[in-house]
Design a protein around this motif. Structure first.
Motif, mmCIF file in Angstrom:
data_model
loop_
_atom_site.group_PDB
_atom_site.id
_atom_site.type_symbol
_atom_site.label_atom_id
_atom_site.label_comp_id
_atom_site.label_asym_id
_atom_site.label_seq_id
_atom_site.Cartn_x
_atom_site.Cartn_y
_atom_site.Cartn_z
ATOM 1 N N TRP A 1 0.775 -1.166 0.161
ATOM 2 C CA TRP A 1 -0.206 -0.152 0.057
ATOM 3 C C TRP A 1 0.885 1.341 0.167
ATOM 4 O O TRP A 1 0.747 2.197 -0.913
ATOM 5 N N ARG B 1 1.603 4.084 -3.194
ATOM 6 C CA ARG B 1 1.344 5.527 -2.857
ATOM 7 C C ARG B 1 2.600 6.505 -3.227
ATOM 8 O O ARG B 1 2.347 7.410 -3.760
ATOM 9 N N ARG C 1 -5.813 7.594 5.160
ATOM 10 C CA ARG C 1 -5.380 7.083 4.015
ATOM 11 C C ARG C 1 -6.049 7.553 2.721
ATOM 12 O O ARG C 1 -5.336 7.822 1.940
ATOM 13 N N GLU D 1 -4.206 9.352 -0.311
ATOM 14 C CA GLU D 1 -4.480 8.762 -1.715
ATOM 15 C C GLU D 1 -4.968 10.038 -2.444
ATOM 16 O O GLU D 1 -4.495 10.053 -3.602
ATOM 17 N N ARG D 2 -5.553 10.936 -2.023
ATOM 18 C CA ARG D 2 -5.901 12.146 -2.802
ATOM 19 C C ARG D 2 -4.468 13.000 -2.787
ATOM 20 O O ARG D 2 -4.379 13.478 -4.056
#
Lengths: 111, 111
Positions: free
Chosen positions: A83, A87, B19, B23-24
DNA sequence: TTTATTGTTAAGCATGTACTTAAGTATTCC
DNA sequence: GGAATACTTAAGTACATGCTTAACAATAAA
């Protein structure tokens, strides 16, 4: 409620005692008492941490006789790793990350 | 007390709202309101999450006029990534991990 | 200069986390 | 059988976390 697997994995790794347990277990399996030795807390407290690790799927354990042997299950470990990795890579491919990369390259050229 | 940097980084990533914010932000910088849009909570709650992310060093922000712009700081992200990665690799080099590797290889041979 | 936008602070509440000590159970050793 | 070992459960305490609504800036737009 911590439904998500990632929630549990990251939350489990957020505690230094639990990371210490993982550090011990990557070397090889260990009993509950062995895990407890370096930790500055009571055995019941270690049990709770173990439960968190098991609940997160990072560790499994089996009881034989009166001894419970614990070991790493690295699948969830790599789930968390992937994860973060994905990212970071995404960021590196963004304009922001690209600029950071260029700045870094420039800085290294000037050495 | 969460003194350790890894404590804070993992704890920050353990929450789905945080998270989602990460992510954004890997796509590019965003304002507080923009981060809040997809989240099912009030703006003050988003602020608290942002504070946790900043405190963990995962995100930085700067206020210009009345707008606060947030962006990723990927160094701490890779810190967490490297911790997990190193332990997984250590496990793979252990007897336990070696056996798991061999089992997996055998299983793939039988396909 | 009033009004809307964007964010911030404060107060309060419900729940979860991280322990503790004390007591109990199941196995193994003597 | 009785004692030691290795864990397990229970009960209780202290503090941290994740929200909420309401009120309060500060800036920008009309």
């Amino acid at each position: 409620m911590l439904n998500n697997k990632l929630d549990k994995a990251f939350a489990a790794l957020a505690d230094p005692a639990r990371r210490a347990m993982v550090e011990r277990l990557v070397i090889g399996p260990a009993t509950v008492s062995e895990l407890a030795v370096p930790l500055p807390m009571s055995l019941p407290a270690v049990m709770l941490h173990l439960k968190v690790l098991e609940d997160a799927g990072l560790v499994t354990s089996r009881k034989e006789g009166r001894v419970r042997t614990c070991r790493i299950d690295p699948e969830k470990l790599s789930l968390a790793e992937r994860w973060v990795s994905a990212r970071r890579v995404m960021w590196e491919h963004s304009l922001d990350g690209l600029n950071a990369y260029l700045d870094q390259t420039k800085a290294e050229d000037e050495k």
